[in-house]
Design an enzyme around this catalytic site. Structure first.
Site, PDB file in Angstrom:
ATOM      1  N   LYS A 159     -54.617  60.639 -36.144  1.00 54.79           N
ATOM      2  CA  LYS A 159     -55.919  61.318 -36.106  1.00 54.79           C
ATOM      3  C   LYS A 159     -55.876  62.386 -37.201  1.00 54.79           C
ATOM      4  CE  LYS A 159     -58.946  63.459 -32.641  1.00 54.79           C
ATOM      5  NZ  LYS A 159     -60.179  62.706 -32.861  1.00 54.79           N
TER       6      LYS A 159
HETATM    7  N1  PPE Z   1     -62.498  56.966 -31.704  1.00 53.09           N
HETATM    8  C1  PPE Z   1     -62.664  57.939 -32.643  1.00 53.09           C
HETATM    9  C2  PPE Z   1     -62.970  57.548 -34.038  1.00 53.09           C
HETATM   10  C3  PPE Z   1     -62.558  59.270 -32.264  1.00 53.09           C
HETATM   11  O1  PPE Z   1     -62.717  60.213 -33.176  1.00 53.09           O
HETATM   12  C4  PPE Z   1     -62.291  59.605 -30.922  1.00 53.09           C
HETATM   13  C5  PPE Z   1     -62.197  61.044 -30.500  1.00 53.09           C
HETATM   14  C6  PPE Z   1     -62.117  58.560 -29.985  1.00 53.09           C
HETATM   15  C7  PPE Z   1     -62.210  57.265 -30.421  1.00 53.09           C
HETATM   16  C8  PPE Z   1     -61.765  58.832 -28.540  1.00 53.09           C
HETATM   17  O2  PPE Z   1     -60.460  59.350 -28.402  1.00 53.09           O
HETATM   18  P1  PPE Z   1     -60.068  60.315 -27.201  1.00 53.09           P
HETATM   19  O3  PPE Z   1     -60.749  61.609 -27.431  1.00 53.09           O
HETATM   20  O4  PPE Z   1     -58.594  60.432 -27.287  1.00 53.09           O
HETATM   21  O5  PPE Z   1     -60.524  59.654 -25.955  1.00 53.09           O
HETATM   22  N2  PPE Z   1     -63.024  61.922 -31.215  1.00 53.09           N
HETATM   23  C9  PPE Z   1     -62.772  63.343 -31.169  1.00 53.09           C
HETATM   24  C10 PPE Z   1     -63.505  64.085 -32.269  1.00 53.09           C
HETATM   25  C11 PPE Z   1     -64.962  64.262 -32.099  1.00 53.09           C
HETATM   26  C12 PPE Z   1     -65.502  65.250 -33.117  1.00 53.09           C
HETATM   27  O6  PPE Z   1     -66.717  65.287 -33.330  1.00 53.09           O
HETATM   28  O7  PPE Z   1     -64.737  65.996 -33.703  1.00 53.09           O
HETATM   29  C13 PPE Z   1     -63.033  63.909 -29.798  1.00 53.09           C
HETATM   30  O8  PPE Z   1     -63.693  63.289 -28.971  1.00 53.09           O
HETATM   31  O9  PPE Z   1     -62.535  65.002 -29.536  1.00 53.09           O
END
Ligand code: PPE
Length: 305
Positions: A159
């Site tokens: 990430k």
């Molecule tokens: N896909 C992507 C591309 C992504 O960025 C997130 C989290 C997820 C899936 C879900 O992952 P999880 O949070 O572990 O369930 N995106 C983060 C960033 C959002 C933002 O605007 O900054 C978040 O949800 O914190």
């Protein structure tokens, strides 16, 4: 989504007053997107604020760092404690938490091996990421004209800050087109991810989500939903899906830390309708779990106090 300022931000081991949490304009990560980060939420529970799966998020932060060859100058437990300290110092009950590991000031150029590494942790109250209405009515999705990167372009297993300009291209395109959120296809044309959430669909009582080989982020909410569905004896398949699988799904929803669990109302103007029964059931259990009301998932609630 405006930020509500708080009192302190944790920077490299100390709490710094909110307005003094600054970096130099020549900070490496500002130029090259060379940082890694996490998005975490804490929820109000009967026993005070609890961070949802904090240790798992910090573990993913170290995995991201490992992939990008960043030596984090703290131990994981120190960052776990620092997150809790930041929440306490800001007197927050429920909040969004943003740890960031970034390459700091001092070196320029693409070879980052000699860059300093800094860590910050901020927390602030953050409401419904896709809007309050999204929870009840569902969001309108558009398949993006932008493809998501694959394992050999920008590793989706990490990430990293820089890879989010790909997500932003998709997100802004969707918003400009009058939609709420974008779905991104991978190089092969299968569904990978939404711009900031994982994608699930329901077909014939089973739950389907793209496998990690299809290049989504390995979402921690995704993992929680798979576990909850399994515990409810709902069959779960990690399976490649075409955009048309979403058009013809019985139900679909998104999961993410910021977005939480949000039903999908339509995809490319093909209506899926109101949130379906399985989406509602999973959502109900998910909300009880994050709020610490379910003994079964108590290990996910990492209490701040
Ligand atoms: N896909 C992507 C591309 C992504 O960025 C997130 C989290 C997820 C899936 C879900 O992952 P999880 O949070 O572990 O369930 N995106 C983060 C960033 C959002 C933002 O605007 O900054 C978040 O949800 O914190």
């Amino acid at each position: 989504m405006p930020i509500t300022p708080g009192k302190f931000i944790w920077m490299d081991g100390a709490l710094v007053p909110w307005d003094e949490a600054k970096v130099h304009v020549l900070t490496h990560t500002l130029h090259y997107g060379s940082g890694v980060f996490e998005g975490i939420r804490a929820y109000e529970t009967k026993r005070g604020p609890a961070v949802f799966r904090l240790t798992d998020h910090i573990e993913r932060l170290y995995q991201s760092s490992h992939i990008h060859m960043i030596d984090v100058p703290f131990r994981p437990q120190e960052l776990v404690d620092a997150v809790k300290e930041t929440i306490r110092a800001n007197e927050l009950t429920s909040c969004y938490i943003r740890p960031l590991v970034y390459r700091g000031y001092g070196e320029m150029g693409l070879n980052w091996l000699n860059c300093s590494v800094n860590v910050s942790i901020a927390a602030w109250p953050w409401g419904a990421y896709l809007g309050e209405e999204g929870f009840t009515r569902g969001v309108r999705m558009k398949v993006s004209s932008w493809r998501r990167y694959d394992h050999n372009v920008l590793p989706p297993a990490a990430k990293a800050t820089g890879q989010y300009i790909n997500s932003s291209l998709a997100k802004v395109e969707a918003i400009k087109g009058g939609y709420d959120e974008a779905i991104m296809l991978n190089k092969e044309g299968y569904v990978a991810d939404a711009s900031g959430e994982n994608v699930f669909l329901v077909r014939d009582g089973a739950l389907l989500t793209p496998p990690l080989s299809a290049c989504p982020l390995a979402g921690i909410t995704r993992d929680s939903i798979i576990r909850i569905a399994t515990d409810l004896s709902i069959p779960v398949y990690e399976s490649d899906m075409a955009r048309t699988d979403l058009y013809t799904a019985d139900e679909a929803f998104l999961t993410g830390t910021a977005a939480e669990l949000v039903p999908v109302r339509s995809v490319d103007d093909r209506e899926l309708g109101d949130p379906g029964p399985l989406t509602k059931k999973l959502s109900e259990v998910f909300w009880s779990a994050v709020k610490g009301d379910l003994e079964r998932y108590r290990a996910w609630n990492e209490y701040v106090g």
